[in-house]
Design an enzyme around this catalytic site. Structure first.
Site, PDB file in Angstrom:
ATOM      1  N   ARG A  34       9.153  -0.441   4.681  1.00 35.57           N
ATOM      2  CA  ARG A  34       8.785   0.605   5.630  1.00 35.57           C
ATOM      3  C   ARG A  34       8.326  -0.084   6.921  1.00 35.57           C
ATOM      4  NH1 ARG A  34       4.648  -1.378   6.799  1.00 35.57           N
ATOM      5  NH2 ARG A  34       4.190   0.438   8.017  1.00 35.57           N
ATOM      6  N   GLY A  35       8.067   0.763   7.951  1.00 34.66           N
ATOM      7  CA  GLY A  35       7.804   0.209   9.276  1.00 34.66           C
ATOM      8  C   GLY A  35       9.129   0.236  10.021  1.00 34.66           C
ATOM      9  N   ARG A  77      15.618   8.064   6.165  1.00 33.09           N
ATOM     10  CA  ARG A  77      14.402   8.548   6.850  1.00 33.09           C
ATOM     11  C   ARG A  77      14.789   8.943   8.278  1.00 33.09           C
ATOM     12  NH1 ARG A  77       9.097   5.062   6.251  1.00 33.09           N
ATOM     13  NH2 ARG A  77       8.165   7.122   6.494  1.00 33.09           N
ATOM     14  N   GLN A 183      -1.187   2.969   4.241  1.00 31.07           N
ATOM     15  CA  GLN A 183      -0.613   1.745   4.808  1.00 31.07           C
ATOM     16  C   GLN A 183      -1.695   0.895   5.487  1.00 31.07           C
ATOM     17  OE1 GLN A 183       0.709   4.762   5.068  1.00 31.07           O
ATOM     18  NE2 GLN A 183       2.917   4.752   5.268  1.00 31.07           N
ATOM     19  N   ASP A 224       7.346   4.635  16.001  1.00 31.43           N
ATOM     20  CA  ASP A 224       8.635   4.811  15.318  1.00 31.43           C
ATOM     21  C   ASP A 224       9.724   5.249  16.270  1.00 31.43           C
ATOM     22  OD1 ASP A 224       6.394   5.316  13.209  1.00 31.43           O
ATOM     23  OD2 ASP A 224       8.182   4.594  12.173  1.00 31.43           O
TER      24      ASP A 224
HETATM   25  O1  MRU Z   1       5.866   5.635   7.074  1.00 33.02           O
HETATM   26  P1  MRU Z   1       5.832   4.229   7.582  1.00 33.02           P
HETATM   27  O2  MRU Z   1       4.876   3.357   6.834  1.00 33.02           O
HETATM   28  O3  MRU Z   1       7.196   3.634   7.696  1.00 33.02           O
HETATM   29  O4  MRU Z   1       5.260   4.381   9.051  1.00 33.02           O
HETATM   30  C1  MRU Z   1       5.143   3.231   9.845  1.00 33.02           C
HETATM   31  C2  MRU Z   1       4.524   3.469  11.162  1.00 33.02           C
HETATM   32  O5  MRU Z   1       4.219   4.580  11.536  1.00 33.02           O
HETATM   33  C3  MRU Z   1       4.358   2.269  12.053  1.00 33.02           C
HETATM   34  O6  MRU Z   1       3.259   2.430  12.886  1.00 33.02           O
HETATM   35  C4  MRU Z   1       5.618   2.132  12.921  1.00 33.02           C
HETATM   36  O7  MRU Z   1       6.755   2.164  12.132  1.00 33.02           O
HETATM   37  C5  MRU Z   1       5.601   0.903  13.732  1.00 33.02           C
HETATM   38  S1  MRU Z   1       5.931  -0.535  12.768  1.00 33.02           S
HETATM   39  C6  MRU Z   1       6.028  -1.849  13.829  1.00 33.02           C
END
Ligand code: MRU
Length: 332
Positions: A34-35, A77, A183, A224
């Site tokens: 994720r990220g 996603r 997270q 994102d």
């Molecule tokens: O649902 P996730 O854990 O994928 O969400 C991640 C985030 O919101 C992060 O802040 C974003 O992806 C930036 S990662 C460099």
């Protein structure tokens, strides 16, 4: 292809081999990886998992298979644009690629490696561009995980922090735990602590209190997707922090690699917000903490309007409002 299963952190370091494109889709969907940048990189390599060129009669057959896979992986996603961005890079390469199945695969592997290597450089550049924001003795607040686990290495929001630490600057970080999937506590607190940075974990609903006590000097998060006007989609809770930051007159920076900018979205209103399984809110790790089947809202992200963002930190520099023309320039 190997993925570190982030759902097991911080209890267990489990590397999971990815054996099919369906498994890669599930890994992205379940947040094993994720990220925003990390899911783009995983999808790029994921296109090629279990893809044997010998099984295809000609170039057209393998091109069609990879195109189908790209379409499928893109549905894992919806909010982080990096997923579609990386898959579009792979699609472009597909159309330019050579004449037989083996060379098509080789050419796409080269592109996935390039995306991966470029992300490393971008993270390093964000670290350098943001270093001046981190002053000795500062208290910094971050949300979710925009560190090494969310990218190729180093991070986006956390990249300047790692560089500052390397340069001997000492500072302190408050980490929001980031409900519902934690997270912040499972990943950010873990990776910052491991690197020797002074960390305090707080529940999301403590941020206002901590700010009211004068204990936060700067807020930095990842993103994102950033729309053409500078509106920022990021983990649910970022909007609340931005409103608090305005109230307490604190600077809020968003670290944003160019792969997270989406000029096709004029404003944040057009960004699709992922809605996730209600059970993620009803409990955690299989332990229920709410009445069974209670109604739940579970948006994974929110949108912070550009006017609440002090600066957007990119690999090419720190942008300040108005963001529109600078974001467009950056993507040229
Ligand atoms: O649902 P996730 O854990 O994928 O969400 C991640 C985030 O919101 C992060 O802040 C974003 O992806 C930036 S990662 C460099």
């Amino acid at each position: 292809m190997l993925l570190l299963d982030q759902t097991r952190l911080p209890h267990e370091i489990k590397i999971e081999p990815q054996k099919s494109v369906t498994q890669v889709w599930e890994s992205i969907r379940q947040l094993k990886v994720r990220g925003a940048p990390a899911i783009g990189i995983a999808a790029a390599y994921g296109l090629l998992v279990d893809l044997d060129p010998a099984a295809f009669a000609d170039r057209d057959a393998i091109v069609q298979e990879i195109a189908n896979r790209a379409e499928y992986l893109e549905t894992a996603r919806p909010t982080a644009v990096n997923l579609a961005w990386a898959l579009n890079r792979m699609r472009n390469r597909l159309h330019q690629s050579a004449s037989n199945p083996a060379s098509v695969r080789a050419s796409l592997l080269q592109e996935a490696r390039l995306i991966h290597a470029e992300d490393r450089q971008i993270c390093q550049a964000i670290a350098e561009q943001g270093l001046h924001l981190i002053k000795p003795g500062m208290n910094i607040l971050t949300h979710c995980n925009a560190g090494a686990l969310a990218v190729s290495e180093l991070g986006t929001a956390l990249a300047p922090l790692y560089l500052a630490r390397k340069k001997g600057i000492s500072f302190h970080v408050y980490v929001d735990e980031t409900r519902p999937l934690l997270q912040g506590s499972r990943l950010t607190a873990w990776e910052l602590d491991q690197s020797g940075i002074d960390v305090t974990l707080i529940c999301d609903n403590m941020a206002a209190y901590v700010m009211s006590q004068g204990k936060v000097d700067l807020i930095i998060t990842g993103t994102d997707r950033v729309a053409a006007n500078g509106d920022v989609a990021n983990k649910i809770g970022t909007l609340g922090l931005a409103i608090l930051a305005r109230h307490f007159k604190l600077p809020l920076y968003i670290a944003c690699p160019s792969s997270s900018i989406d000029l096709d979205m004029q404003t944040g209103e057009e960004i699709e917000i992922e809605q996730r399984d209600p059970d993620e809110v009803r409990g955690f790790a299989g332990v229920r903490a709410a009445p069974e089947n209670i109604n739940v809202l579970n948006p994974a992200f929110d949108v912070t309007p550009a006017n609440l963002v002090t600066g957007i930190l990119t690999e090419k520099g720190l942008l300040t409002p108005p963001y529109g023309p600078q974001l467009a320039d950056l993507c040229k």
